[in-house]
Scaffold this motif. Structure first.
Motif, short mmCIF file in Angstrom:
data_model
loop_
_atom_site.label_atom_id
_atom_site.label_comp_id
_atom_site.label_asym_id
_atom_site.label_seq_id
_atom_site.Cartn_x
_atom_site.Cartn_y
_atom_site.Cartn_z
N THR A 1 6.30 -5.24 4.78
CA THR A 1 5.11 -4.89 3.99
C THR A 1 5.13 -3.41 3.61
O THR A 1 4.81 -3.03 2.48
N GLU B 1 -2.63 -1.82 5.86
CA GLU B 1 -2.36 -1.42 4.48
C GLU B 1 -3.43 -0.46 3.95
O GLU B 1 -3.11 0.54 3.29
N TYR C 1 -0.97 2.69 4.66
CA TYR C 1 -0.08 2.71 3.52
C TYR C 1 -0.77 3.12 2.22
O TYR C 1 -0.16 3.79 1.38
#
Length: 396
Positions: free
Chosen positions: A77, A365, A369
């Motif tokens: 991912t 995420e 990220y």
């Protein structure tokens, strides 16, 4: 007399030279690869492999996240958004290891932007995790880390193991003895582990088979069923039950209503908060309280420990120093009390790992990220919120 003094000086010089050599890592190539120290040596080699040119995010923690988080899925991912996310979890890791590893990463991988610190509420009960954690940190420690190590493993004259906090000779002495006793066996083991690719250490998942539904995970009475088993494959569970019963018989009181706080509670709070505040990453750490089966919170861990853990961490989340995800009760609402998600009393199996990671991934995420260089977040996900988002568990 003069001859005696010369011999004493020579012996002292040899000891100093040996200490310096061991401090510099001379023994690391020979360390037992499946020991705590040997695991750290293998991880250190993987992190210094020339093929690993950049690491953006890391996962730090104990064997609970080692088995409970899908590191391959995290890595894949992260790669989709152009990042490299490496698994640095190791069995037995506690706050001393978190501190030493983050400092080592600052020196050797200063490009690291952030990461996950994944432990459980059990790791917020006490400031140290025992002398054996010295082996975990030894390959990563610097001489300047000794004061930090000493906070977790206090020196005791009667406890030879504690000498390892200051001396590399004492820290490696048992491993040296084991090598001398079986050098051929050590070489075979070293050769086998040397063939494993770097990616196996940093970006993959360990094997995890079976479940606990034959015994249950909701109460300590599960250990009665384990003890009644005659299957030798359950000997490991019997050893765990001995540990669990020992902890249950001496449960500490962590209820916040007690005042003043015990010295141990104050020390634990101060060490954990100081470590997380000192983590020099551009992005705040994402602290994940890993799922634990109900047997732990009901019968084994200290009374009020969950609330105490949150009392340590929530102020840091409110300050924006950390992101906080409390998944302690993630499997509590399963119809089987989570037995299908664990292969022993501590660790999730592949099914439990996948279910938990699929739920955790969107938060990783958004908190890591998607927000490079962010200054923190007041967002905390609680155990009850985690349970409300649970998918229906698979059944055998």
């Amino acid at each position: 007399m003069r001859g005696f003094l010369l011999k004493l000086l020579a012996a002292s010089a040899l000891i100093v030279m040996a200490e310096a050599a061991f401090q510099a890592g001379i023994w690391e190539p020979l360390a037992k690869p499946d020991s705590h120290a040997g695991t750290s040596v293998r991880l250190k080699r993987a992190l210094t492999d020339p093929t690993v040119r950049r690491i953006d995010y890391v996962t730090l923690g104990s064997s609970r996240p080692e088995y409970g988080i899908d590191h391959a899925l995290l890595a894949a991912t992260a790669q989709q958004s152009g990042h490299v996310h490496a698994d640095l979890t190791m069995p037995g890791s506690h706050w001393m290891t978190i501190g030493i590893l983050t400092r080592w990463l600052q020196r050797e991988h200063p490009e690291v932007r952030g990461g996950i610190v994944a432990l459980s509420i059990a790791d917020l009960a006490y400031p140290g995790n025992g002398n054996y954690e010295l082996g975990i940190v030894y390959p990563f420690r610097d001489i300047g880390d000794i004061p930090w190590i000493a906070q977790h493993v206090p020196f005791e004259r009667s406890d030879v193991e504690s000498y390892g906090a200051y001396s590399a000779l004492f820290g490696w002495r048992q491993d040296v003895r084991d090598f001398i006793a079986a050098p051929r066996q050590r070489r075979v083991s070293l050769n086998w582990f040397a063939q494993l690719p770097t990616s196996t250490m940093l970006f993959s998942n360990p094997e995890s088979h079976g479940d606990m539904c034959a015994f249950g995970l909701d109460r300590l009475s599960a250990c009665d069923r384990v003890d009644a088993s005659t299957d030798p494959q359950h000997d490991g569970l019997k050893r765990q039950c001995k540990e669990l019963r020992g902890m249950a018989s001496g449960r500490s009181d962590f209820r916040l209503s007690q005042q003043p706080l015990s010295v141990s509670m104050q020390k634990t709070r101060d060490i954990v908060q100081a470590q997380l505040r000192a983590t020099q990453w551009p992005e705040p750490p994402l602290v994940v309280l890993m799922p634990v089966p109900g047997i732990w919170t009901r019968d084994v861990l200290g009374i009020g420990l969950h609330d105490w853990a949150l009392a340590i961490l929530q102020p840091l989340a409110d300050e924006g120093r950390i992101h906080l995800v409390d998944a302690t009760g993630f499997f509590d609402r399963d119809g089987d009390a989570g037995c299908s998600a664990f292969f022993d009393f501590y660790h999730q199996n592949a099914e439990g790992r996948e279910r938990f990671t699929r739920w955790l991934l969107p938060q990783v995420e958004s908190m890591l990220y998607a927000n490079p260089g962010s200054s923190g977040s007041r967002l905390s996900t609680t155990a009850s919120q985690a349970s409300n988002h649970l998918p229906t568990p698979a059944r055998n």
